[in-house]
Structure formats: structure tokens, C-alpha cells
Design a protein around this motif. Structure first.
Motif, PDB file in Angstrom:
ATOM      1  N   PRO A  84      -6.654  10.640 -10.819  1.00  0.00           N
ATOM      2  CA  PRO A  84      -5.429   9.907 -11.169  1.00  0.00           C
ATOM      3  C   PRO A  84      -4.962   9.010 -10.026  1.00  0.00           C
ATOM      4  CG  PRO A  84      -5.228  12.229 -11.709  1.00  0.00           C
ATOM      5  CD  PRO A  84      -6.499  12.077 -10.929  1.00  0.00           C
ATOM      6  N   SER A  85      -4.408   7.866 -10.401  1.00  0.00           N
ATOM      7  CA  SER A  85      -3.992   6.884  -9.402  1.00  0.00           C
ATOM      8  C   SER A  85      -2.921   7.424  -8.468  1.00  0.00           C
ATOM      9  CB  SER A  85      -3.522   5.609 -10.082  1.00  0.00           C
ATOM     10  OG  SER A  85      -2.591   5.913 -11.090  1.00  0.00           O
ATOM     11  N   LEU A  86      -2.046   8.252  -8.974  1.00  0.00           N
ATOM     12  CA  LEU A  86      -1.022   8.841  -8.106  1.00  0.00           C
ATOM     13  C   LEU A  86      -1.660   9.739  -7.051  1.00  0.00           C
ATOM     14  CD1 LEU A  86       1.976   8.951  -7.548  1.00  0.00           C
ATOM     15  CD2 LEU A  86       2.146  10.871  -9.133  1.00  0.00           C
ATOM     16  N   ALA A  87      -2.733  10.429  -7.413  1.00  0.00           N
ATOM     17  CA  ALA A  87      -3.432  11.275  -6.449  1.00  0.00           C
ATOM     18  C   ALA A  87      -4.102  10.432  -5.367  1.00  0.00           C
ATOM     19  CB  ALA A  87      -4.465  12.143  -7.162  1.00  0.00           C
ATOM     20  N   VAL A  88      -4.625   9.270  -5.750  1.00  0.00           N
ATOM     21  CA  VAL A  88      -5.230   8.370  -4.766  1.00  0.00           C
ATOM     22  C   VAL A  88      -4.167   7.902  -3.770  1.00  0.00           C
ATOM     23  CG1 VAL A  88      -6.388   6.145  -4.444  1.00  0.00           C
ATOM     24  CG2 VAL A  88      -7.087   7.652  -6.292  1.00  0.00           C
ATOM     25  N   GLY A 129      -0.035   7.455   6.194  1.00  0.00           N
ATOM     26  CA  GLY A 129       1.419   7.473   6.294  1.00  0.00           C
ATOM     27  C   GLY A 129       2.062   6.698   5.165  1.00  0.00           C
ATOM     28  N   LEU A 130       3.358   6.434   5.313  1.00  0.00           N
ATOM     29  CA  LEU A 130       4.126   5.732   4.291  1.00  0.00           C
ATOM     30  C   LEU A 130       4.102   4.227   4.522  1.00  0.00           C
ATOM     31  CD1 LEU A 130       7.273   8.043   4.134  1.00  0.00           C
ATOM     32  CD2 LEU A 130       5.436   7.887   2.451  1.00  0.00           C
ATOM     33  N   GLY A 131       4.331   3.470   3.458  1.00  0.00           N
ATOM     34  CA  GLY A 131       4.481   2.026   3.604  1.00  0.00           C
ATOM     35  C   GLY A 131       3.547   1.233   2.721  1.00  0.00           C
ATOM     36  N   TRP A 132       3.750  -0.080   2.769  1.00  0.00           N
ATOM     37  CA  TRP A 132       3.003  -0.989   1.902  1.00  0.00           C
ATOM     38  C   TRP A 132       1.525  -1.053   2.260  1.00  0.00           C
ATOM     39  CZ3 TRP A 132       0.651  -5.186   4.118  1.00  0.00           C
ATOM     40  CH2 TRP A 132       1.091  -5.566   5.389  1.00  0.00           C
ATOM     41  N   LYS A 133       1.177  -0.822   3.547  1.00  0.00           N
ATOM     42  CA  LYS A 133      -0.248  -0.860   3.917  1.00  0.00           C
ATOM     43  C   LYS A 133      -1.016   0.253   3.213  1.00  0.00           C
ATOM     44  CE  LYS A 133       0.556  -2.990   8.386  1.00  0.00           C
ATOM     45  NZ  LYS A 133       0.550  -2.831   9.831  1.00  0.00           N
ATOM     46  N   THR A 134      -0.407   1.413   3.108  1.00  0.00           N
ATOM     47  CA  THR A 134      -1.031   2.531   2.407  1.00  0.00           C
ATOM     48  C   THR A 134      -1.237   2.185   0.937  1.00  0.00           C
ATOM     49  OG1 THR A 134      -0.033   4.118   3.910  1.00  0.00           O
ATOM     50  CG2 THR A 134      -0.742   4.958   1.778  1.00  0.00           C
ATOM     51  N   ALA A 135      -0.223   1.605   0.323  1.00  0.00           N
ATOM     52  CA  ALA A 135      -0.319   1.248  -1.095  1.00  0.00           C
ATOM     53  C   ALA A 135      -1.411   0.208  -1.325  1.00  0.00           C
ATOM     54  CB  ALA A 135       1.026   0.722  -1.589  1.00  0.00           C
ATOM     55  N   ILE A 136      -1.454  -0.805  -0.487  1.00  0.00           N
ATOM     56  CA  ILE A 136      -2.464  -1.854  -0.654  1.00  0.00           C
ATOM     57  C   ILE A 136      -3.865  -1.284  -0.461  1.00  0.00           C
ATOM     58  CG2 ILE A 136      -3.391  -3.967   0.390  1.00  0.00           C
ATOM     59  CD1 ILE A 136      -0.497  -4.899   0.691  1.00  0.00           C
ATOM     60  N   PHE A 137      -4.047  -0.445   0.547  1.00  0.00           N
ATOM     61  CA  PHE A 137      -5.364   0.145   0.776  1.00  0.00           C
ATOM     62  C   PHE A 137      -5.774   1.034  -0.392  1.00  0.00           C
ATOM     63  CE2 PHE A 137      -8.341   3.243   2.588  1.00  0.00           C
ATOM     64  CZ  PHE A 137      -9.294   2.377   3.067  1.00  0.00           C
ATOM     65  N   ALA A 138      -4.857   1.855  -0.903  1.00  0.00           N
ATOM     66  CA  ALA A 138      -5.177   2.737  -2.033  1.00  0.00           C
ATOM     67  C   ALA A 138      -5.508   1.923  -3.280  1.00  0.00           C
ATOM     68  CB  ALA A 138      -4.012   3.683  -2.300  1.00  0.00           C
ATOM     69  N   LEU A 139      -4.746   0.872  -3.535  1.00  0.00           N
ATOM     70  CA  LEU A 139      -5.030   0.022  -4.696  1.00  0.00           C
ATOM     71  C   LEU A 139      -6.361  -0.705  -4.529  1.00  0.00           C
ATOM     72  CD1 LEU A 139      -1.471  -1.404  -5.370  1.00  0.00           C
ATOM     73  CD2 LEU A 139      -2.711   0.266  -6.753  1.00  0.00           C
ATOM     74  N   TRP A 140      -6.671  -1.105  -3.312  1.00  0.00           N
ATOM     75  CA  TRP A 140      -7.956  -1.766  -3.041  1.00  0.00           C
ATOM     76  C   TRP A 140      -9.108  -0.806  -3.339  1.00  0.00           C
ATOM     77  CZ3 TRP A 140     -11.526  -0.675   0.978  1.00  0.00           C
ATOM     78  CH2 TRP A 140     -12.572  -1.598   1.085  1.00  0.00           C
ATOM     79  N   VAL A 141      -9.001   0.422  -2.847  1.00  0.00           N
ATOM     80  CA  VAL A 141     -10.057   1.409  -3.091  1.00  0.00           C
ATOM     81  C   VAL A 141     -10.184   1.679  -4.586  1.00  0.00           C
ATOM     82  CG1 VAL A 141     -10.679   3.847  -2.776  1.00  0.00           C
ATOM     83  CG2 VAL A 141      -9.948   2.486  -0.822  1.00  0.00           C
ATOM     84  N   TYR A 142      -9.049   1.816  -5.256  1.00  0.00           N
ATOM     85  CA  TYR A 142      -9.066   2.109  -6.682  1.00  0.00           C
ATOM     86  C   TYR A 142      -9.673   0.952  -7.491  1.00  0.00           C
ATOM     87  CZ  TYR A 142      -7.481   5.107 -10.487  1.00  0.00           C
ATOM     88  OH  TYR A 142      -7.439   5.963 -11.549  1.00  0.00           O
ATOM     89  N   SER A 143      -9.503  -0.274  -7.009  1.00  0.00           N
ATOM     90  CA  SER A 143     -10.048  -1.417  -7.739  1.00  0.00           C
ATOM     91  C   SER A 143     -11.527  -1.637  -7.458  1.00  0.00           C
ATOM     92  CB  SER A 143      -9.264  -2.689  -7.408  1.00  0.00           C
ATOM     93  OG  SER A 143      -9.476  -3.069  -6.071  1.00  0.00           O
ATOM     94  N   LEU A 144     -12.043  -1.071  -6.387  1.00  0.00           N
ATOM     95  CA  LEU A 144     -13.480  -1.193  -6.098  1.00  0.00           C
ATOM     96  C   LEU A 144     -14.332  -0.561  -7.195  1.00  0.00           C
ATOM     97  CD1 LEU A 144     -13.826  -0.305  -2.313  1.00  0.00           C
ATOM     98  CD2 LEU A 144     -14.252  -2.508  -3.385  1.00  0.00           C
ATOM     99  N   LEU A 145     -13.866   0.518  -7.739  1.00  0.00           N
ATOM    100  CA  LEU A 145     -14.687   1.327  -8.630  1.00  0.00           C
ATOM    101  C   LEU A 145     -15.125   0.582  -9.894  1.00  0.00           C
ATOM    102  CD1 LEU A 145     -12.601   4.556  -8.093  1.00  0.00           C
ATOM    103  CD2 LEU A 145     -14.632   3.839  -6.860  1.00  0.00           C
ATOM    104  N   PRO A 146     -14.216  -0.006 -10.676  1.00  0.00           N
ATOM    105  CA  PRO A 146     -14.710  -0.702 -11.879  1.00  0.00           C
ATOM    106  C   PRO A 146     -15.513  -1.956 -11.559  1.00  0.00           C
ATOM    107  CG  PRO A 146     -12.329  -0.932 -11.697  1.00  0.00           C
ATOM    108  CD  PRO A 146     -12.764   0.030 -10.624  1.00  0.00           C
ATOM    109  N   VAL A 147     -15.166  -2.644 -10.482  1.00  0.00           N
ATOM    110  CA  VAL A 147     -15.905  -3.864 -10.125  1.00  0.00           C
ATOM    111  C   VAL A 147     -17.326  -3.504  -9.704  1.00  0.00           C
ATOM    112  CG1 VAL A 147     -15.982  -5.858  -8.581  1.00  0.00           C
ATOM    113  CG2 VAL A 147     -13.791  -5.095  -9.503  1.00  0.00           C
TER     114      VAL A 147
END
Length: 184
Positions: A34-38, A47-65
Motif C-alpha cells: 500500500p502507498s501509505l506503507a511506502v 524523516g518528515l517533509g516533502w523530500k520524503t514524499a517526493i522520494f516515496a512517490l518516485w519509488v512507487y512510480s518506478l514500478l509500473p513504468v
């Protein structure tokens, strides 16, 4: 997109094809998380912050591509590749002029999936102190203000639809010989 397509191309080459099974299996397992778990996993690491969110979203988007790139390239008919080799084309030229154009619809399907999944997941970034439209949704829930919640949810849905349509436009430009695919 660059990393996912790049790794998908590398895994589809004969020299690295033996690694494709394990890498695609890891990608499939990663997609089932689940995306929340990522987001929570990377919050624990970064840690907390936008860098964490961007990195997690980047990793999550790698998979289908990555998965769609590999699938699209390995799905190109071997007879077409034999014909290209018979015409004297080198492997790089075959990739550029034959394989990538034929695999483009499948690759773009992965890109479109990644775009929509990321837009849908991005509001969850509020839980790692990254802000965004998730702030409106969480505020609406915590204050029991349905109108605030609906603004955040509606804007998220509209953004997903607009970006999916934009990705469809790019797909149409990359594959002009195909009939346009309209998502609903």
C-alpha cells in the motif's frame, strides 16, 4: 520515467535478461505494498517533509513504468526483430527504430498508470508533513467539514484526470499510427 524506462530497456537486453525475473518480481511485490506503507517506510528512513514524499512517490512510480517497459520490449514480435537484423540494423538502431516505437503504447500505459497513482497517493503525503491537497482532506475529516474534504478530494480527482489526459496526448504524439485511447 527516465529511470523506469532505462532499467526496463536494460533488463530486456539479452545480456541482462537473466536479472529480469528477480527485478520484475521485486517490482511486482513493491507495487502490491500500500502507498501509505511506502510513505511510512521512507518516513522512517528519511524523516518528515516533502523530500520524503517526493522520494516515496518516485519509488512507487518506478514500478509500473519499469514493468510495462520490460513487457512492451519483450513483447515485440521476434520476426520483426529478425527482419530488422536481416536489413543490417545494429542492436542500438533496432532498439531506437523498431522496439521502442512498437513498445511505446505499453510503455505509455505504465507512465499513465504511474501518473494517476502518484496523484492519488500524493494527498497521503500530508501524513509525513509534506502538505498538499491532503491537508484539505484531513482538515475536512478532523473538523467534520464535508465541504472542505470534498474540495480536496475533487481537486485531486480533477488533477488526476487532467494529467491522465495530458499523458494520453503525449502517447498519441508518440504513436500517431494508433487510434487514440480515451480513459474514463
Amino acid at each position: 520515467v527516465g529511470v523506469g524506462v532505462g532499467v526496463g530497456i536494460l533488463l530486456s537486453r539479452p545480456a541482462l535478461r537473466r536479472w529480469a525475473g528477480p527485478v520484475v518480481a521485486v517490482a511486482n511485490v513493491g507495487q502490491s505494498v500500500p502507498s501509505l506503507a511506502v510513505l511510512a517506510l521512507f518516513m522512517g528512513l528519511l524523516g518528515l517533509g516533502w523530500k520524503t514524499a517526493i522520494f516515496a512517490l518516485w519509488v512507487y512510480s518506478l514500478l509500473p513504468v519499469l514493468h510495462n517497459t520490460y513487457t512492451g520490449l519483450t513483447g515485440v514480435d521476434s520476426r520483426v526483430l529478425d527482419a530488422a537484423r536481416g536489413m543490417g540494423m545494429r542492436p542500438v538502431r533496432i532498439l531506437q527504430r523498431v522496439e521502442l516505437p512498437l513498445a511505446a503504447p505499453v510503455i505509455m500505459a505504465g507512465v499513465r498508470t504511474a501518473v494517476v497513482v502518484n496523484v492519488g497517493t500524493a494527498p497521503l503525503a500530508t501524513f509525513v508533513a509534506a502538505g498538499g491537497l491532503g491537508d484539505l482532506i484531513v482538515t475536512g475529516i478532523s473538523l467534520n467539514r464535508m465541504s472542505v474534504l470534498m474540495v480536496g478530494a475533487t481537486l485531486t480527482a480533477i488533477l488526476a484526470l487532467v494529467l491522465d489526459r495530458a499523458a494520453g496526448w503525449v502517447e498519441q504524439r508518440l504513436t500517431p499510427w494508433r487510434k487514440p485511447v480515451v480513459s474514463t
